[in-house]
Design an enzyme around this catalytic site. Structure first.
Site: not given
Ligand code: DGY
Length: 354
Positions: A175, A177, A257-258, A287, A305
């Site tokens: 994507g 990023i 990412s997450r 988290e 993060h």
């Molecule tokens: C987002 O914008 O999703 C990022 O993780 C924030 O840093």
């Protein structure tokens, strides 16, 4: 973007000022002052100045009578929250990721939801590269050693990391990023593989110099695997035991990412038992708590993060969220509306619990 927060001569703003009733907005945590001022020109603002997430109970209480909310990714806006906040018309998230928002429920309830796409891509790609380099070259460990006063001078065999240049980079999720990460990898003369649900257009592949492969091939062939998929039920534990076992023992895994995209307990095992060489993490499954054992490992670089955390980018995100919120509350389409279906609904937001 419309000038709602920038131009004093904005006719929509003037109209809004002359209205007797201004919309009410809750800003759930600290954001930039200029973004608060932007919202305050059009709305009555209640802000949580403590920069500590509100508890679910506090959140619901402070949202009573509010038409707008500016939220951070630490706020969960579930269907249950929406049901108890019937005046809410817009939730403006200060993040590109919106896994903290129940978009489906919001759409059904006629609540607009917005995010902050685009402005953080380069900054997050830069942080991804910080993690790739710091992990591969053992930078954090070397820094700790130096500070401890133990270093007695240069030695050929000290702190031997692994090269990045001319190696293979595997990008999961090409994507916005992921593409910025690929662009930077060209400067390191890397072979770049990617995998995704759909293949990118031929010109994109050519410009970035990337080759599409299946996930298994990517995991087996990459020296660095970097994750850029959004969090969804399909991508939860996208990397778990089986995937970690496919990776090279010399490879490094990076996640900006997450957190839940990686099975963190499996990763702790993989790092401890040497299935892979190292990991660079910016996000965590639960988290702010790391999985047991994670912080004791030497072959992992842990960032709290901070993917988008540059002064410039966080200010843009904060202002973007403010502008989305003001637009939604002053009768304009928010520029970054996640659920445009809401605008097609003719009837007002149902207020009762379903
Ligand atoms: C987002 O914008 O999703 C990022 O993780 C924030 O840093």
């Amino acid at each position: 973007m419309s000038g709602s927060c920038r131009s004093r001569a904005d006719p929509a703003a003037c109209k809004q000022r002359s209205r007797p009733l201004r919309p009410k907005v809750l800003i759930t945590r600290k954001i930039f002052e200029e973004s608060i001022a932007c919202v305050a020109r059009h709305c009555d603002v209640d802000t949580n100045q403590r920069d500590v997430p509100l508890t679910p109970h506090q959140l619901i209480r402070r949202l009573q009578g509010k038409q707008g909310a500016i939220t951070l990714l630490t706020d969960t806006i579930s269907d249950a929250v929406l049901a108890r906040c019937p005046d809410l018309k817009i939730v403006s998230n200060v993040a590109v990721g919106f896994n903290n928002l129940d978009v489906k429920a919001a759409t059904e309830r006629g609540v607009m939801m917005t995010n902050t796409p685009g402005v953080l891509d380069d900054t997050t790609a830069d942080l991804t590269w910080c993690l790739i380099l710091a992990t591969s070259r053992g930078l954090i460990d070397a820094d700790r050693y130096f500070r401890s006063g133990k270093w007695k001078g240069w030695g050929l065999m000290q702190f031997l990391g692994r090269d990045i240049h001319h190696k293979t980079l595997g990008i999961c999720g090409l994507g916005r990023i992921g593409r910025r990460v690929a662009k930077r990898a060209k400067g390191f003369d890397m072979r770049i593989l990617y995998t995704d649900r759909t293949r990118a257009a031929e010109d994109v592949e050519r410009d970035l110099g990337v080759a599409f492969v299946d996930k298994r091939t990517l995991l087996k062939e990459s020296d660095v695997v970097t994750l850029h998929v959004p969090l969804s039920p399909e991508t939860t534990h996208y990397i778990s035991t089986a995937e970690l076992k496919l990776m090279k023992p010399t490879a490094v895994l990076v996640n900006s990412s997450r957190g839940p995209v990686v099975d963190e307990e499996a990763l702790v095992r993989a790092l401890g038992e040497g299935w892979i060489a190292g990991a660079g993490l910016d996000v965590y499954e639960r988290e702010p708590r790391p999985a047991p054992g994670l912080t004791r490992l030497k072959n992992v670089v842990l960032a709290p993060h901070i993917g988008s955390a540059s002064m410039e980018t966080r200010l843009k995100m904060s202002n973007m969220a403010a502008e989305n919120c003001v637009a939604g509350l002053t009768g304009r389409r928010p520029p970054n509306l996640i659920n445009p279906q809401v605008l097609m609904r003719q009837h007002p937001r149902p207020t009762g619990a379903r």
